[in-house]
Structure formats: structure tokens, C-alpha cells
Design a protein around this motif. Structure first.
Motif, PDB file in Angstrom:
ATOM      1  N   ASP A 141      -4.772  -2.171   6.797  1.00 28.47           N
ATOM      2  CA  ASP A 141      -3.878  -1.035   6.609  1.00 28.47           C
ATOM      3  C   ASP A 141      -4.006  -0.468   5.200  1.00 28.47           C
ATOM      4  OD1 ASP A 141      -1.699   0.741   7.425  1.00 28.47           O
ATOM      5  OD2 ASP A 141      -0.460  -0.415   6.046  1.00 28.47           O
ATOM      6  N   CYS A 142      -4.168  -1.332   4.218  1.00 28.48           N
ATOM      7  CA  CYS A 142      -4.343  -0.897   2.825  1.00 28.48           C
ATOM      8  C   CYS A 142      -5.643  -0.106   2.677  1.00 28.48           C
ATOM      9  CB  CYS A 142      -4.339  -2.104   1.891  1.00 28.48           C
ATOM     10  SG  CYS A 142      -4.543  -1.691   0.142  1.00 28.48           S
ATOM     11  N   ASP A 190       1.888  -4.069  -4.404  1.00 31.80           N
ATOM     12  CA  ASP A 190       2.836  -3.596  -3.398  1.00 31.80           C
ATOM     13  C   ASP A 190       3.958  -4.621  -3.241  1.00 31.80           C
ATOM     14  OD1 ASP A 190       3.672  -1.791  -1.380  1.00 31.80           O
ATOM     15  OD2 ASP A 190       2.882  -3.129   0.156  1.00 31.80           O
ATOM     16  N   ASN A 218       7.259  -1.596  -0.040  1.00 34.08           N
ATOM     17  CA  ASN A 218       6.339  -2.342   0.802  1.00 34.08           C
ATOM     18  C   ASN A 218       5.572  -1.320   1.629  1.00 34.08           C
ATOM     19  OD1 ASN A 218       6.756  -5.309   0.381  1.00 34.08           O
ATOM     20  ND2 ASN A 218       8.848  -4.733   0.848  1.00 34.08           N
ATOM     21  N   GLN A 219       4.478  -0.853   1.071  1.00 38.67           N
ATOM     22  CA  GLN A 219       3.737   0.253   1.656  1.00 38.67           C
ATOM     23  C   GLN A 219       2.690  -0.190   2.657  1.00 38.67           C
ATOM     24  OE1 GLN A 219       1.945   2.704  -1.336  1.00 38.67           O
ATOM     25  NE2 GLN A 219       0.859   4.028   0.115  1.00 38.67           N
ATOM     26  N   TYR A 220       2.092  -1.370   2.413  1.00 36.57           N
ATOM     27  CA  TYR A 220       0.962  -1.803   3.233  1.00 36.57           C
ATOM     28  C   TYR A 220       1.340  -2.970   4.143  1.00 36.57           C
ATOM     29  CZ  TYR A 220      -1.328   0.762  -0.560  1.00 36.57           C
ATOM     30  OH  TYR A 220      -1.686   1.716  -1.472  1.00 36.57           O
ATOM     31  N   LYS A 221       0.828  -2.935   5.370  1.00 33.27           N
ATOM     32  CA  LYS A 221       1.103  -3.992   6.337  1.00 33.27           C
ATOM     33  C   LYS A 221       0.085  -5.127   6.250  1.00 33.27           C
ATOM     34  CE  LYS A 221       3.079  -0.652   9.583  1.00 33.27           C
ATOM     35  NZ  LYS A 221       2.897   0.026  10.895  1.00 33.27           N
ATOM     36  N   GLY A 222      -1.049  -4.856   5.635  1.00 35.62           N
ATOM     37  CA  GLY A 222      -2.086  -5.873   5.515  1.00 35.62           C
ATOM     38  C   GLY A 222      -3.333  -5.278   4.897  1.00 35.62           C
ATOM     39  N   GLN A 281      -5.099   3.362   4.547  1.00 32.46           N
ATOM     40  CA  GLN A 281      -4.197   4.254   3.820  1.00 32.46           C
ATOM     41  C   GLN A 281      -4.840   4.759   2.524  1.00 32.46           C
ATOM     42  OE1 GLN A 281       0.004   3.734   3.280  1.00 32.46           O
ATOM     43  NE2 GLN A 281       0.092   2.088   4.793  1.00 32.46           N
ATOM     44  N   ARG A 322       0.256 -13.473  -1.058  1.00 35.20           N
ATOM     45  CA  ARG A 322      -0.001 -12.101  -0.622  1.00 35.20           C
ATOM     46  C   ARG A 322      -1.368 -11.651  -1.161  1.00 35.20           C
ATOM     47  NH1 ARG A 322       3.060  -7.965   1.306  1.00 35.20           N
ATOM     48  NH2 ARG A 322       2.427  -5.834   0.789  1.00 35.20           N
TER      49      ARG A 322
END
Length: 278
Positions: free
Chosen positions: A226-227, A214, A219-223, A230, A146
Motif C-alpha cells: 500500500d505504501c 507513519d 496512519n496513512q499506510y496499511k502495509g 500510494q 513496523r
């Protein structure tokens, strides 16, 4: 401190972060997640420096027919890029475990409800091995790696502004007529290169830290993208410079010691090889 400032909530500036960690977790809080990086740093640095120097020698051989000839700027850039690419394969799991262990007891936001910054979360992992095994079981290989894209975006340009400034500063500092730089020149050039590299890489280091942290609770971010979006929407442009001071200050001594150790070890091994050769 760097990880807490970049991915945590309620730590404020560096001094406040120091006081909060000490108040909540005592001196032991400053050494969380240290064992895994400490056990792997030797292998990591040997691979990175080995890939860089051997790639550089190969390019010099291909271009000039002599692996010992002075590399061009293009050669150093390409060698740094290759070293950065290779480093991510080794460094991502290590960084992930370190950050998860460091962040598992820090405050976090959930459903726009902010917990009190002095109240730590509940520990999820018992240690580095348990952390790695848990991530692998729950998230698979993708979970272990990740933040890989963010690390690539950090380390590839990061090593270019690490090795190239080092070589340049060594040339500038080394007195005319000297065959090689003295230990002080190596130490100073390495420190300056490390400070420059970490300072310039801080924005992507923030993104990498947030992506890897995360998943401890949420799990706040999709990638990566997105991070970035956001983080910018919630905290503005200044969020990407969190931990800049810590990164820069830490980058000087750690890189100075790394380059000095590398160069002196290399000289010692060459001397040993020369003395034992018939």
C-alpha cells in the motif's frame, strides 16, 4: 537528511532540506535520533559480520572440508542473505525509534491539506526510551517491528550487494603475491561496496522510512504494498529515488570505516591469539 527527504514534506532537494532543518531546529536538528543507533551500532555490526563470516566458514566446511577455503559466489550470496535476515531482527526497532524521533517535528499532510513546510509539528516523544516505551504500549510488538517486510526487502539484497562487491574489489585491488589486502585496499573496497549497496537499496529504503515514520501523527499506510502504491500514485516514480545522493555519499565513508575496523580488529585478535598460544 535521508529520513526527512524520504518521508517528509516540503524539504525539496538536499540543500533545501539542510537549510530548512537548520532554520527550524538549529544544529541540534541534524543529530535527532542519534543516541539509540549510536548505542547499538557496535552490537549490530558485530552480529551482522559475525553471522556472515561464520555462515561462510560453515558452508566452506560443508562443501570443501576446510572452513578456511575460499568461498564460492553462491556461498557468499547465501551467507549475505542469512546476515540480512538476522540484521532485521535487531535493526527494525532501532530504525523505528530513530525515524520517529527525527520525524516528530516535521510538517505532514492531513486530509489533503498541506501545512506550511516551515511550521514543525508538536513533539510526541521526549527521547529514545520514551519513544520505544510509547510505541510498545500503544502498538504492541507489531508496532515495534513496523516496516519489517520493507526492511527485509531492503537488507537481504542489500547485504548481498555489500559483502560480495567488497570481496571482489579487495581481490582486484590487492597486489599479486600479497596474502591479504592492505588497509588502503580494505578502506577503498569497503567504501565502494557501501556506496553501491546504499544506492541500489534506496527505493526500498524510501518505503521503509515512510512506513516507520507513519504513525507519529497519522496512519496513512496499511502495509508495504500500500505504501508503494500510494507513494507512486501521489508522487510518481521519482519518489523512490529520494535521498539517493545522501545515501550514496554517506555509504562510502561509513562502510569504509566499518570494513577497515572489522578487518584490522580481526587481524589484531588473531595475532594476539597466535602470540599467547603455547
Amino acid at each position: 537528511l535521508q529520513t526527512r527527504l524520504q518521508a517528509g514534506q516540503g524539504y525539496g532537494n538536499t540543500l533545501k532540506c539542510v537549510l530548512t532543518v537548520y532554520r527550524n531546529e538549529s544544529v541540534a536538528g541534524f543529530f535527532k535520533g542519534m543516541s539509540f543507533p549510536l548505542a547499538s551500532i557496535g552490537i549490530y555490526n558485530s552480529v551482522v559480520f559475525g553471522v556472515f563470516s561464520n555462515t561462510q566458514r560453515l558452508l566452506s566446511q560443508l562443501r570443501h572440508g576446510d572452513p578456511a577455503s575460499a568461498p564460492s559466489l553462491a556461498d557468499m550470496t547465501l551467507a549475505s542473505t542469512v546476515a540480512g535476515l538476522v540484521s532485521v531482527g535487531i535493526g527494525t526497532p532501532v530504525e523505528l525509534v530513530k525515524i520517529r524521533l527525527q520525524m516528530q517535528t516535521q510538517p505532514y499532510k492531513k486530509a489533503n491539506v498541506k501545512q506550511k513546510p516551515t511550521v514543525p509539528g508538536s513533539p510526541v516523544y521526549r527521547g529514545p526510551v520514551h519513544c520505544f516505551r510509547t510505541i510498545l504500549q500503544k502498538e504492541g510488538i507489531a508496532g515495534v517491528y513496523r516496516g519489517t517486510v520493507a526492511m527485509l526487502l531492503r537488507d537481504v539484497p542489500g547485504y548481498c550487494v555489500y559483502f560480495i562487491p567488497y570481496a571482489m574489489f579487495c581481490d582486484w585491488i590487492t597486489p599479486d603475491g600479497s596474502i591479504s589486502p592492505n588497509p588502503f585496499s580494505i578502506w577503498l573496497a569497503g567504501g565502494i561496496a557501501g556506496a553501491i549497496s546504499w544506492a541500489l537499496c534506496t527505493p526500498m529504503d524510501v518505503v521503509k522510512s515512510r512506513l516507520q515514520a507513519d504513525g507519529v501523527y497519522l496512519n496513512q499506510y496499511k502495509g508495504t504494498l500500500d505504501c508503494i502504491l500510494q507513494s507512486y500514485q501521489n508522487e510518481g516514480l521519482k519518489v523512490f529515488f529520494r535521498g539517493l545522493t545522501v545515501n550514496t555519499v554517506r555509504g562510502f565513508p561509513s562502510s569504509a570505516a566499518t570494513f577497515l575496523g572489522y578487518e584490522l580488529s580481526l587481524k589484531a585478535m588473531k595475532r594476539c591469539q597466535t602470540e599467547t598460544s603455547p
